[in-house]
Design a protein around this motif. Structure first.
Motif, PDB file in Angstrom:
ATOM      1  N   THR A 144      -6.637 -13.420   1.116  1.00  0.00           N
ATOM      2  CA  THR A 144      -5.436 -12.385   2.197  1.00  0.00           C
ATOM      3  C   THR A 144      -5.409 -12.013   1.373  1.00  0.00           C
ATOM      4  O   THR A 144      -5.686 -11.203  -0.680  1.00  0.00           O
ATOM      5  CB  THR A 144      -4.538 -13.966   1.503  1.00  0.00           C
ATOM      6  N   ILE A 145      -4.910 -10.967   1.222  1.00  0.00           N
ATOM      7  CA  ILE A 145      -4.605  -9.458   0.577  1.00  0.00           C
ATOM      8  C   ILE A 145      -2.857  -8.469   1.282  1.00  0.00           C
ATOM      9  O   ILE A 145      -2.841  -9.168   2.370  1.00  0.00           O
ATOM     10  CB  ILE A 145      -5.198  -8.142   0.865  1.00  0.00           C
ATOM     11  N   ALA A 146      -2.317  -7.962   0.720  1.00  0.00           N
ATOM     12  CA  ALA A 146      -1.547  -7.086   0.750  1.00  0.00           C
ATOM     13  C   ALA A 146      -0.653  -6.419   0.372  1.00  0.00           C
ATOM     14  O   ALA A 146      -1.096  -6.460  -1.183  1.00  0.00           O
ATOM     15  CB  ALA A 146       0.086  -8.233   0.427  1.00  0.00           C
ATOM     16  N   LEU A 147      -0.156  -5.185   0.852  1.00  0.00           N
ATOM     17  CA  LEU A 147       0.322  -3.882  -0.153  1.00  0.00           C
ATOM     18  C   LEU A 147       1.566  -3.965  -0.212  1.00  0.00           C
ATOM     19  O   LEU A 147       2.098  -4.759   0.696  1.00  0.00           O
ATOM     20  CB  LEU A 147      -0.403  -2.925   0.611  1.00  0.00           C
ATOM     21  N   SER A 148       1.915  -3.276  -1.451  1.00  0.00           N
ATOM     22  CA  SER A 148       3.435  -3.234  -1.955  1.00  0.00           C
ATOM     23  C   SER A 148       3.764  -2.046  -0.716  1.00  0.00           C
ATOM     24  O   SER A 148       2.862  -1.326  -0.531  1.00  0.00           O
ATOM     25  CB  SER A 148       3.166  -2.684  -2.835  1.00  0.00           C
TER      26      SER A 148
END
Length: 335
Positions: free
Chosen positions: A186-190
């Motif tokens: 999983t990944i996420a951007l601020s």
């Protein structure tokens, strides 16, 4: 309340923009304070396997969902009907995101590829063959596409939405390859797009600087797979949920674990406002948590199997969930 001294592309907000932002913030606060009043509007069994991703066009008219049944489905919010179904290969699709201008949907696949679907033309527009193992998630920001894979990398590509929709040849340029010691799940951007968080199959959380593509922090956060990570609206904290049935909050500046909240069962996905969390559990229920007290404030029966993904609009007023029961469910607040 966030101050409107935040500069938009080098310009200060006008008074009308400020009042609009204040209004948006107020409506978000209202939505989160009434999260326990979520009611089911409709449910639709449109897939043959678990739903893995949900994205909605900016206009809000079309909902796209990906599934382990290898299909991307397009669903009309107004007509409440299935409009299109497309398959790129016989392998599961793992996530989807809509590019700006509502012209393209990007889908990640277990066949190691990323597919670009043209909404206008109703067909596959491009394929990015960038990984050596399944692509677990994609996200996009400021002409950069981030692809996470079980090959233990996150790759960053130059990806201009207009180039994709205009059929420009070879629109992808590899900008960076972020190495991990295990498959990235999983990944996420601020919110500002300056930081990237990644979670691996072995429970490691990493925080990256997007400008320099350098690793800022890395910590063993969960025992087992991290299902989802997300930054708080102020970018100061990262929430993660894992196979170990914990919700964990990490401080972005120090890379230190701030809080560990045990859940009765595994939480697979969530949205949060920095304190209140709406999560989807293995039990099929939706849970509303107060992280300050580490308590569940409300439980809402939802799917007949694990909740696998949650989409929430910017105003936090409209929510769509997907589950292993092959359904997508539409939720609204009843004030």
């Amino acid at each position: 309340m966030w101050s409107c001294q935040v500069i938009r592309k080098g310009k200060k907000c006008s008074p009308s923009m400020e009042s609009f932002e204040d209004l948006t913030e107020e409506s978000k606060k209202l939505a989160w304070s009434n999260m326990n009043k979520l009611t089911l509007q409709s449910s639709h069994k449109i897939h043959k396997e678990a739903v893995t991703g949900i994205t909605v066009t900016l206009s809000g008219t079309s909902v796209f969902s990906t599934s382990q049944d290898s299909t991307l489905k397009m669903f009309s919010k107004e007509g409440s009907g299935l409009q299109r179904s497309v398959s790129f290969s016989n392998m599961a699709l793992s996530s989807c995101v809509t590019l700006p201008e509502d012209k393209t949907v990007v889908c990640s696949s277990w066949d190691n590829n990323v597919y670009f679907y043209s909404i206008a033309y109703g067909r596959r527009q491009d394929t990015l063959m960038g990984h050596d193992d399944a692509v677990s998630q994609v996200c996009w920001r400021d002409n950069q596409l981030y692809t996470a894979s079980w090959d233990s990398t996150v790759k960053v590509w130059k990806c201009v939405a207009a180039d994709i929709s205009s059929n420009k040849r070879n629109p992808f340029e590899l900008l960076a390859e972020l190495e991990h010691e295990a498959g990235v799940n999983t990944i996420a951007l601020s919110p500002a797009g300056t930081l990237l968080a990644s979670g691996t199959k072995e429970g490691t959380l990493s925080v990256w600087d997007v400008g320099s593509f350098s690793l800022l922090h890395q910590l063993s956060c969960h025992s087992g797979k991290i299902h989802q990570v997300a930054f708080s609206p102020d970018s100061r904290h990262i929430l993660s949920v894992g196979e170990d049935s914990y919700l964990k909050v990490t401080d972005v500046q120090t890379g230190m674990l701030l809080s560990t909240v045990p859940a009765e069962n595994e939480q697979r996905c969530f949205c949060w406002d920095g304190n209140t969390v709406l999560s989807g559990g293995k039990s099929g229920d939706l849970f509303i948590w107060d992280l300050l007290t580490s308590k569940i404030m409300h439980k809402i029966p939802a799917h007949s199997g694990p909740v696998t993904c949650i989409w929430m609009n910017e105003q936090c007023s409209s929510i769509i969930t997907g589950g292993e029961d092959k359904q997508i469910m539409f939720w609204k607040h009843q004030y």
